[in-house]
Scaffold this motif. Structure first.
Motif, PDB file in Angstrom:
ATOM      1  N   SER A  36       1.020  -1.349   0.029  1.00 58.20           N
ATOM      2  CA  SER A  36      -0.207   0.054   0.141  1.00 58.20           C
ATOM      3  C   SER A  36       0.938   1.313   0.025  1.00 58.20           C
ATOM      4  O   SER A  36       2.125   1.078   0.447  1.00 58.20           O
ATOM      5  CB  SER A  36      -0.884  -0.070   1.305  1.00 58.20           C
ATOM      6  OG  SER A  36      -0.357  -0.022   2.531  1.00 58.20           O
ATOM      7  N   ASP A  37       0.382   2.428  -0.512  1.00 58.67           N
ATOM      8  CA  ASP A  37       0.960   3.749  -0.629  1.00 58.67           C
ATOM      9  C   ASP A  37       0.472   4.485   0.447  1.00 58.67           C
ATOM     10  O   ASP A  37      -0.582   4.308   1.164  1.00 58.67           O
ATOM     11  CB  ASP A  37       1.106   4.391  -1.910  1.00 58.67           C
ATOM     12  CG  ASP A  37      -0.402   4.326  -2.514  1.00 58.67           C
ATOM     13  OD1 ASP A  37      -1.276   4.813  -1.763  1.00 58.67           O
ATOM     14  OD2 ASP A  37      -0.568   4.080  -3.753  1.00 58.67           O
ATOM     15  N   ALA A  38       1.332   5.539   0.751  1.00 55.81           N
ATOM     16  CA  ALA A  38       0.967   6.809   1.882  1.00 55.81           C
ATOM     17  C   ALA A  38      -0.441   7.077   1.482  1.00 55.81           C
ATOM     18  O   ALA A  38      -1.483   7.279   2.365  1.00 55.81           O
ATOM     19  CB  ALA A  38       1.778   7.665   1.844  1.00 55.81           C
ATOM     20  N   GLU A  39      -0.934   7.323   0.350  1.00 59.08           N
ATOM     21  CA  GLU A  39      -2.019   7.983  -0.316  1.00 59.08           C
ATOM     22  C   GLU A  39      -3.292   7.046   0.123  1.00 59.08           C
ATOM     23  O   GLU A  39      -4.432   7.755   0.452  1.00 59.08           O
ATOM     24  CB  GLU A  39      -2.029   8.240  -1.716  1.00 59.08           C
ATOM     25  CG  GLU A  39      -0.971   9.468  -2.120  1.00 59.08           C
ATOM     26  CD  GLU A  39       0.476   8.917  -2.062  1.00 59.08           C
ATOM     27  OE1 GLU A  39       0.661   7.867  -2.122  1.00 59.08           O
ATOM     28  OE2 GLU A  39       1.302   9.793  -1.988  1.00 59.08           O
ATOM     29  N   ALA A  40      -3.102   5.696   0.092  1.00 54.69           N
ATOM     30  CA  ALA A  40      -4.283   5.087   0.433  1.00 54.69           C
ATOM     31  C   ALA A  40      -4.710   4.940   1.631  1.00 54.69           C
ATOM     32  O   ALA A  40      -5.854   5.175   2.175  1.00 54.69           O
ATOM     33  CB  ALA A  40      -3.770   3.418   0.086  1.00 54.69           C
ATOM     34  N   TRP A  41      -3.776   5.296   2.497  1.00 53.34           N
ATOM     35  CA  TRP A  41      -4.134   5.638   3.979  1.00 53.34           C
ATOM     36  C   TRP A  41      -4.779   7.035   4.383  1.00 53.34           C
ATOM     37  O   TRP A  41      -5.801   7.381   4.878  1.00 53.34           O
ATOM     38  CB  TRP A  41      -3.067   5.321   4.872  1.00 53.34           C
ATOM     39  CG  TRP A  41      -2.316   3.899   4.913  1.00 53.34           C
ATOM     40  CD1 TRP A  41      -1.474   3.435   4.011  1.00 53.34           C
ATOM     41  CD2 TRP A  41      -2.947   2.859   5.871  1.00 53.34           C
ATOM     42  NE1 TRP A  41      -1.651   2.063   4.164  1.00 53.34           N
ATOM     43  CE2 TRP A  41      -2.300   1.789   5.450  1.00 53.34           C
ATOM     44  CE3 TRP A  41      -3.545   2.954   6.827  1.00 53.34           C
ATOM     45  CZ2 TRP A  41      -2.250   0.515   5.913  1.00 53.34           C
ATOM     46  CZ3 TRP A  41      -3.884   1.489   7.707  1.00 53.34           C
ATOM     47  CH2 TRP A  41      -3.126   0.371   7.095  1.00 53.34           C
ATOM     48  N   LYS A  42      -3.950   8.046   3.872  1.00 51.38           N
ATOM     49  CA  LYS A  42      -4.317   9.416   3.951  1.00 51.38           C
ATOM     50  C   LYS A  42      -5.547   9.803   3.276  1.00 51.38           C
ATOM     51  O   LYS A  42      -6.370  10.612   3.965  1.00 51.38           O
ATOM     52  CB  LYS A  42      -3.197  10.333   3.074  1.00 51.38           C
ATOM     53  CG  LYS A  42      -3.343  11.956   3.477  1.00 51.38           C
ATOM     54  CD  LYS A  42      -3.216  12.156   4.902  1.00 51.38           C
ATOM     55  CE  LYS A  42      -3.260  13.794   5.000  1.00 51.38           C
ATOM     56  NZ  LYS A  42      -3.200  14.058   6.477  1.00 51.38           N
ATOM     57  N   GLU A  43      -5.855   9.181   1.962  1.00 49.91           N
ATOM     58  CA  GLU A  43      -7.195   9.613   1.369  1.00 49.91           C
ATOM     59  C   GLU A  43      -8.371   9.293   2.189  1.00 49.91           C
ATOM     60  O   GLU A  43      -9.488   9.521   1.969  1.00 49.91           O
ATOM     61  CB  GLU A  43      -7.227   9.130  -0.044  1.00 49.91           C
ATOM     62  CG  GLU A  43      -6.235   9.527  -0.975  1.00 49.91           C
ATOM     63  CD  GLU A  43      -6.120   8.878  -2.374  1.00 49.91           C
ATOM     64  OE1 GLU A  43      -6.956   8.035  -2.648  1.00 49.91           O
ATOM     65  OE2 GLU A  43      -5.142   9.443  -3.229  1.00 49.91           O
ATOM     66  N   GLU A  45      -8.295   8.649   5.791  1.00 47.60           N
ATOM     67  CA  GLU A  45      -8.179   8.893   7.085  1.00 47.60           C
ATOM     68  C   GLU A  45      -9.302   9.123   7.913  1.00 47.60           C
ATOM     69  O   GLU A  45      -9.426   9.016   8.783  1.00 47.60           O
ATOM     70  CB  GLU A  45      -7.148   9.871   7.174  1.00 47.60           C
ATOM     71  CG  GLU A  45      -7.460  11.295   6.906  1.00 47.60           C
ATOM     72  CD  GLU A  45      -6.409  12.342   7.160  1.00 47.60           C
ATOM     73  OE1 GLU A  45      -5.907  12.121   8.230  1.00 47.60           O
ATOM     74  OE2 GLU A  45      -5.990  13.406   6.104  1.00 47.60           O
TER      75      GLU A  45
END
Length: 312
Positions: A36-43, A45
């Protein structure tokens, strides 16, 4: 939910009780789901935090929990957590773990002698630990009257004939010796492969990849459906990114294929998806979205001892 709570829903004629051994921030999010990439978590949150993601520490939040099913007059446990007093040098968090799992089962009205069936979705230490109890290394089955359903492929892979998982981890040998071998010696182990029907409502099905014998438990009663997916999912991010495996998957390609297959069926049949380690509400419906998936309603739990059904 709090760590001390036991919660329940009723699906058709089956009562489901959730008993949590522990939950909290566990490890860096992209260590648990490295694809997973950081965007998957940030988007995401707004709903991942705080139940599934400790945003400040960027750590995945997980639960260690057992699902208790009362079906057809019998009591079935799905996975048995970490267990107390185990030698787990490769897993510092679980090494010499001490908790009150049996007390929490008792608080939900479950005594060890009343358990009829134990399901190990796979043979990892946080799924088989309370298979046994003991002192000074003398391990015996915790549930003396239960039949233990163990995937044959995992028993073979992690057992002595395969040098305890090819000898790659010392913990694999220790897990087998303290949590699986004593069940065999007691004559309570039942090995299965492919499909195994427990009763009219419950069926085990192989879903390999995470381990060779990883399995899911399907529940069908009346119009209600659920699938207990073990470690097919560690985080809801994997529903949105089904190609992303956990760091614990032994065969990543096969694990991703099993995940997609189970999620497609769950979406088509409106099965409540019940992973082993989700925090928060712990279980969720899945919807198709284009070529992928989206999250539907989360399970609606009630305190143990009250009447409630899942939202859907």
């Amino acid at each position: 939910m709090t760590n001390e709570s036991a919660q329940r829903i009723v699906l058709g004629d089956v009562e489901v009780i959730r008993v949590v051994e522990w939950q909290g921030p566990f490890a860096p999010a992209r260590d648990i789901v490295p694809g997973s990439d950081a965007e998957a978590w940030k988007e995401n949150e707004n709903w991942l935090a705080p139940d599934h993601w400790d945003r400040d520490g960027d750590r995945a939040v997980v639960a260690l929990q057992t699902w208790v099913l009362r079906s057809g007059g019998r009591t079935v446990l799905v996975d048995t957590g970490v267990g107390n007093g185990r030698e787990r040098p490769g897993s510092p968090r679980f090494h010499h773990w001490q908790g009150d799992f049996l007390g929490r089962l008792a608080g939900a009205g479950i005594r060890p002698q009343d358990v009829d069936v134990v399901v190990n979705t796979h043979v990892h230490g946080d799924h088989v630990g309370w298979n046994t109890s003991g002192t000074d290394g003398e391990w015996v089955p915790t549930f003396p009257n239960a039949q233990y359903l163990i995937p044959a492929a995992d028993d073979a892979h992690f057992g002595p004939d395969n040098a305890y998982g090819n000898g790659l981890r010392e913990d694999d040998r220790l897990i087998y010796e303290d949590s699986i071998a004593p069940v065999h010696r007691a004559g309570q182990a039942v090995l299965w492969d492919g499909l195994h029907r427990i009763d009219a409502h419950l069926t085990l099905e192989s879903a390999p990849g995470h381990t060779p014998g990883s399995s899911v438990l399907r529940l069908a009663s009346g119009s209600d459906r659920a699938v207990f997916v073990g470690d097919l999912l560690h985080s809801p991010v994997q529903i949105l990114r089904p190609s992303c495996n956990s760091c614990f998957c032994l065969d990543p390609e096969q694990a991703a294929a099993s995940r997609r297959r189970i999620l497609r069926r769950a979406a088509d049949e409106r099965e409540l998806v019940v992973p082993a380690h989700f925090g928060g509400a712990g279980a969720v419906e899945v919807r198709r979205e284009g070529d992928g998936f989206a999250l539907g309603p989360w399970a609606a739990w009630a305190a143990a001892g009250t009447e409630e059904r899942a939202a859907g």
